[in-house]
Scaffold this active site. Structure first.
Site, PDB file in Angstrom:
ATOM      1  N   GLU A 147      -8.500  21.538  -3.284  1.00 10.65           N
ATOM      2  CA  GLU A 147     -10.052  20.902  -3.498  1.00 10.65           C
ATOM      3  C   GLU A 147     -10.614  22.186  -2.778  1.00 10.65           C
ATOM      4  O   GLU A 147     -10.584  21.914  -1.759  1.00 10.65           O
ATOM      5  CB  GLU A 147     -10.268  19.439  -3.259  1.00 10.65           C
ATOM      6  CG  GLU A 147     -12.232  19.327  -3.518  1.00 10.65           C
ATOM      7  CD  GLU A 147     -12.318  19.276  -4.711  1.00 10.65           C
ATOM      8  OE1 GLU A 147     -11.501  18.992  -5.463  1.00 10.65           O
ATOM      9  OE2 GLU A 147     -13.463  19.966  -4.599  1.00 10.65           O
TER      10      GLU A 147
ATOM     11  N   GLU B 176     -13.698  19.976 -12.096  1.00  9.95           N
ATOM     12  CA  GLU B 176     -15.086  20.361 -12.207  1.00  9.95           C
ATOM     13  C   GLU B 176     -15.235  21.976 -12.570  1.00  9.95           C
ATOM     14  O   GLU B 176     -15.846  22.599 -11.447  1.00  9.95           O
ATOM     15  CB  GLU B 176     -15.675  19.927 -10.630  1.00  9.95           C
ATOM     16  CG  GLU B 176     -16.027  18.252 -10.351  1.00  9.95           C
ATOM     17  CD  GLU B 176     -14.391  18.150  -9.868  1.00  9.95           C
ATOM     18  OE1 GLU B 176     -13.646  19.137  -9.478  1.00  9.95           O
ATOM     19  OE2 GLU B 176     -14.123  16.866 -10.001  1.00  9.95           O
TER      20      GLU B 176
ATOM     21  N   GLU C 146     -10.609   8.955 -14.837  1.00 12.05           N
ATOM     22  CA  GLU C 146     -11.113   8.280 -13.372  1.00 12.05           C
ATOM     23  C   GLU C 146     -11.833   7.343 -13.249  1.00 12.05           C
ATOM     24  O   GLU C 146     -12.305   6.798 -12.430  1.00 12.05           O
ATOM     25  CB  GLU C 146     -11.401   9.408 -12.631  1.00 12.05           C
ATOM     26  CG  GLU C 146     -12.250  10.701 -12.848  1.00 12.05           C
ATOM     27  CD  GLU C 146     -12.160  11.580 -11.834  1.00 12.05           C
ATOM     28  OE1 GLU C 146     -11.463  12.228 -11.424  1.00 12.05           O
ATOM     29  OE2 GLU C 146     -13.326  12.599 -12.183  1.00 12.05           O
TER      30      GLU C 146
END
Lengths: 692, 692
Positions: free
Chosen positions: B383, B462, B486
């Site tokens: 991330e 993303e 999610e």
């Protein structure tokens, strides 16, 4: 993966509100009446502000900042390095306007944020708090970290208005700027929005976001950043920068007008108060007034701009309008389509236009003299089709020609797709600009200044939006910048019945609009075509109002120049109703919004400048309603004859638009008056004082 | 003033269609089957193209062109200076995919437009026509007029789809890219849209606009230019250019997939055919498969990424997942939250992340070895919180570490507001980029190439949208890029029942999605919080499907890596339904969309690669329906046992989501099968061949 975001951001704002972040500084200031509270902080290293009105959050904590192309910007790692406070209470006068005496009563807080990472640098955010709202602007001093050309690449300004706050807006970024039907819904539904954008909270508090004093900068529209949080969105230049400048510089004022109810927004003077004083000196040559013109005939396909056999702008036809204007007390006659260029495929080819060269059937010198001999002036017209290089190359000669022929007002036009304003840059490369980018902001002001040298007033169509510059340049008399009457001629769809009741609380907060009201033949499409190959527009194309509502527009939609847009022959048929248009002035001593709800109805009273007469306009959306208005705006103790023009009892915009009651009634201040408004109807009243 | 525009433009197009403009040249080409007709012209000095399908206009005449910052562009004053034609019919194989053998049968027309004003220059537009649609790209040769750095400032490409054409889209330009609920309405309602955007004409013809082979360029989204005409909208770089490059260069392919019905779009191979062949050589190390992981527990607030007492990524917990994976035939275990950085306020502070440094309670070496001893691999996680400089500085060491520990797939993440991808430029200035601008397009490919050196596959969340680059870089196995499962954990609102029936015809046209299906505890919010200070999400947050629909997702939403997203203990409770997840493969010999309507329902059959087994997934929106499917995809003459998992007769996503009928049934090719689907229900079937 997204959830963490919500959790962290909520935690962050919670910390912010609780003031628990170590070393964070928070400054507050209030409006003079104490109703508005501003909070400025550097919590978490971000510059943030928040606004509360009467204890209720209007703007939740929202980021402030700027980013640049080649310089370190102002984003994170910021701390409050200093602040100054001031207060001022003064009055000033408008040479013309919706009210003569303006009061500017404000407190000021200027907060300087310094960066703690990267090169030493600072920015100041100056806030002015008025009783009717707040303005703030960024001020960047000359400093080592901002040497050379500064290209603004992002303005981080947020407006956290809240997801559920009701909004009225038009989108930004689509075809033909500003000319949209207004949308209404929760703020979470706003994707992009032009300003002014108007909001209503559940408490009834209204606020409107806009900007003031847009000079040498790009216009700000808004974009949703996260649900209920809008962010500044500046129109980029064709070179990709949002703004190109050098330090020192400051941005326009970002404004938030606030009022306990809808009508309070209309009564606000904040936008003008945030503009600089008159820079032109004596402007007695700027003449408010009313005009007719060769215009609507083209929109309803009875005449044309070019030579296809029904050319409108002929010497003969113009004289007919001049005669009509003189007979009925109008001081202007607009003529469109008189200059060379209109015969070509001018769309996308603005270079065709010759602004000082008339078609052979039009004699400007003769008409200028003829008009002036009758106390009327030609209103000039410059359609650029968006080619500003072609226009600027000819502008001085074109204004000279107009000045020579007694033209005191010029309507400019920028018909071009969004983002298709054409120019040739200094290297000879063709470029395309947005209607509201920095290049056009600069262009419009150049036009206004050039015109001022010749005592000519400017009225741009397809303009950059108004930000109150009429205060500094009082020859910038009006502009379009929204869907006007023309959409009822050919718009698909035409303006809905709620349109004008929305404009009053949105577009009109920015300044005068050349809406061109006064259509009396409400079914132009029912007439036979003037020629078989030029059909009428669609059957849906007619003004979606009653006749009385057309009259109300002259009071509701303020402009110092107002057109009586219909054909002389249509007015001749209804001289009783036309009398109101003849009587209504366009320059006011005072204006008072009496009542209203955004998109539903509005009632406004205005006092004629240099007179004791009052006028009132009221209109409604598709819902009929009986308005009960308290006449406490009238001078106390005084008696008036009210000349009432209102919907007849059977009036209805769809089935019976012409039904109108015209009568006189004696009233005095403090009495109540009930006005029955038909579906999409209205009322217009002239109050003439009579002896006690 | 606007009406002239309509009149002139209509006249212009009429002239264009009639071919009456002097000296204009028009070229045409058709798809191999003759159903699609392309028309290219230079009428009026503009480069234009149009597409017709079976004689009906799909794309009306639409402009082509490019503008640059410092060079003359290609707008008006263009003439066709030459053209070349070609044809090709070949097949190629996917190392993994929704089908093994791909046919690339196309005709090509390359048209060179030369400018007649300004410096001599030309651009070529290369069109490829397939039976399932058309792709075109701009090709700019090295030429005197394009010397030096070329900054693309506008792409003029239009797609005149028609005002009334139905569209399904997500807006572009708002918070958190691509993660929106799909909108549906006439094309005139599209303000901005990401691609793929899917359209349906009144005739039933469907088409979808997207792009292929997005390399070193900014992603294209769309913006409405005038009603029914969409225009390319490229994400700008932080320096304001849309793309920075040097000639020669070419754009990605702009694609229009066309089919007589909705399902035809799913069966199209156009996007992959327009990408370049495998550039990585032997990619047998890229392993499709299924995985479980430490992920959903965080989303439903049972565990966390950081150390607040419920840390998910511990050695012990990871071993539990490895054991579960090994027992049930999964080859991967995703672990999020194991590396340093998650304990800080990492949102907006991506620099906190240390990609090669574990929290003390997590032993990567031990777990890597433990997993491999059981035939399982850890799936890594990076991330970045959008800080790509921080990531790129550590990337090589981070991949080295993963490679050393047997990690063959890495999920990357870019959680950051739209336009807030952070980097430090070569001058040390912080900059912010869009998720889908050129900088990020380049970044993602850099990550994929760096990973490929270590035989690691990449699965970005993303991400930048998929444009078929998995053909060229087969280690780019999947990505997020839409609202995934999610959102049912915490989304406000969660994904609506129509979501997956829309994804199949929109997002999924671009390529594999890591949707993470397979939630078995459909009411996670009804369980008590794990700790009093960590509440469950809102009561509305649960998967808006039946259990059978969860199974259908494994077939409908293609990805070579598929997660079984729920907790092991939830699968343990429903081993009968879990059997389908154990059986379903993620690599296919063939795929056939059988039936569907955008946003309503879809049925897809796929044949397991290296096997004679077929699988079928069908799902519906909130409307129950009985699907009658012809089993003509099965191998002719062959008999199968169909293992059916479908909604029970009383199933309903709101009131009775777990009701499922599981049974076997004998079928053969050509028979029809009727599947009753509940409200937001589905069906999943495994067809196992049996002897005749």
């Amino acid at each position: 993966m997204f959830r963490f975001h919500i959790r962290i951001v909520l935690a962050f704002f919670a910390a912010l509100l609780a003031g628990t972040v170590a070393n964070a500084e928070t400054l507050t200031e209030t409006s003079p009446d104490g109703q508005i509270t501003l909070t400025v902080s550097d919590d978490g290293g971000m510059a943030r502000y928040a606004l509360a009105y009467r204890g209720e959050a209007a703007i939740a904590p929202s980021q402030l900042g700027l980013l640049f192309r080649d310089h370190h910007g102002f984003d994170g790692h910021l701390a409050i390095a200093g602040s100054t406070r001031a207060a001022s209470d003064s009055t000033w006068e408008q040479p013309w306007g919706e009210r003569r005496v303006m009061r500017d009563n404000h407190r000021e807080l200027a907060v300087t944020f310094a960066a703690s990472e990267g090169p030493a640098r600072s920015m100041t955010v100056r806030f002015r708090l008025f009783d009717d709202g707040v303005g703030f602007r960024y001020e960047l001093q000359e400093q080592d970290a901002l040497k050379g050309e500064v290209n603004v690449m992002e303005e981080l300004t947020q407006f956290a208005v809240g997801e559920d706050t009701q909004a009225w807006w038009i989108p930004s970024g689509l075809f033909n700027r500003y000319e949209y039907i207004y949308r209404n819904g929760p703020a979470s539904e706003v994707e992009t929005a032009h300003t002014p954008i108007t909001f209503r909270k559940a408490s009834g508090v209204h606020f409107s976001i806009h900007e003031a004093a847009l000079v040498d900068y790009s216009a700000m529209s808004l974009q949703q950043q996260r649900p209920g949080t809008l962010k500044a969105r500046l129109s980029p230049r064709s070179d990709g920068a949002l703004v190109q400048t050098t330090a020192p510089f400051h941005t326009p004022w970002r404004t938030i007008q606030i009022a306990p109810d809808a009508k309070g927004l209309i009564n606000s003077g904040l936008i003008l108060n945030l503009n600089e004083p008159n820079a032109l000196g004596d402007v007695s040559w700027v003449e408010p007034g009313k005009y007719v013109g060769i215009w609507w005939a083209m929109h309803i396909n009875e005449r044309s701009w070019g030579h296809d056999g029904i050319h409108g702008a002929t010497t003969e036809e113009t004289k007919r309008y001049i005669d009509f204007a003189a007979e009925h007390g109008f001081n202007g006659v607009l003529v469109e389509g008189w200059n060379v260029g209109w015969d070509g495929d001018w769309y996308y080819n603005g270079a065709l236009f010759r602004f000082a060269e008339a078609f052979p059937d039009f004699d400007l010198a003769e008409l200028g003299a003829y008009a002036q001999s009758k106390g009327v002036r030609i209103i000039g017209h410059h359609e650029t089709s968006g080619n500003i290089t072609n226009y600027e190359n000819q502008m001085e000669a074109a204004f000279d020609l107009y000045q020579k022929n007694g033209v005191a007002t010029v309507k400019t036009g920028y018909v071009a797709d969004a983002g298709r304003i054409a120019r040739i840059d200094e290297n000879g490369v063709p470029r395309y600009e947005w209607h509201d980018g920095q290049i056009m902001v600069d262009h419009h002001l150049r036009v206004v200044r050039e015109a001022a040298k010749r005592h000519i007033a400017i009225n741009p169509h397809e303009p950059v939006k108004d930000t109150g510059l009429r205060r500094t340049y009082p020859n910038w008399v009006s502009r379009e910048g929204a869907r006007g009457m023309e959409y009822n001629a050919w718009g698909s769809p035409p303006n809905p019945p709620s349109h004008e009741a929305t404009l009053a609380f949105t577009r009109m907060l920015s300044g005068p609009m050349d809406f061109t009201p006064g259509i009396f033949d409400l079914r132009h499409n029912s007439r036979p075509p003037v020629r078989a190959d030029i059909p009428r527009h669609d059957p849906e194309n007619f003004a979606q109002t009653t006749l009385a509502k057309q009259l109300a527009l002259y009071v509701v939609l303020y402009s110092p120049i107002q057109m009586a847009a219909d054909l002389p022959e249509n007015y001749a048929k209804r001289m009783d109703a036309f009398q109101f248009i003849k009587d209504v002035p366009t320059d006011w001593e005072e204006s008072v919004a009496l009542d209203g709800a955004v998109g539903e109805f509005v009632a406004i009273a205005r006092k004629k400048r240099g007179s004791d007469e009052w006028f009132l306009g009221a209109l409604t959306d598709e819902n009929p309603r009986a308005l009960t208005l308290k006449l406490d705006f009238l001078d106390p103790g005084r008696r008036y004859v009210a000349q009432v023009y209102r919907d007849g009892d059977k009036a209805d915009w769809q089935t019976n638009p012409y039904d109108m009651a015209i009568y006189e009634q004696r009233v005095r201040a403090g009495e109540t008056l009930t006005l029955p408004l038909a579906s999409s109807g209205g009322a217009a009243i002239r109050f003439v004082p009579v002896g006690d």
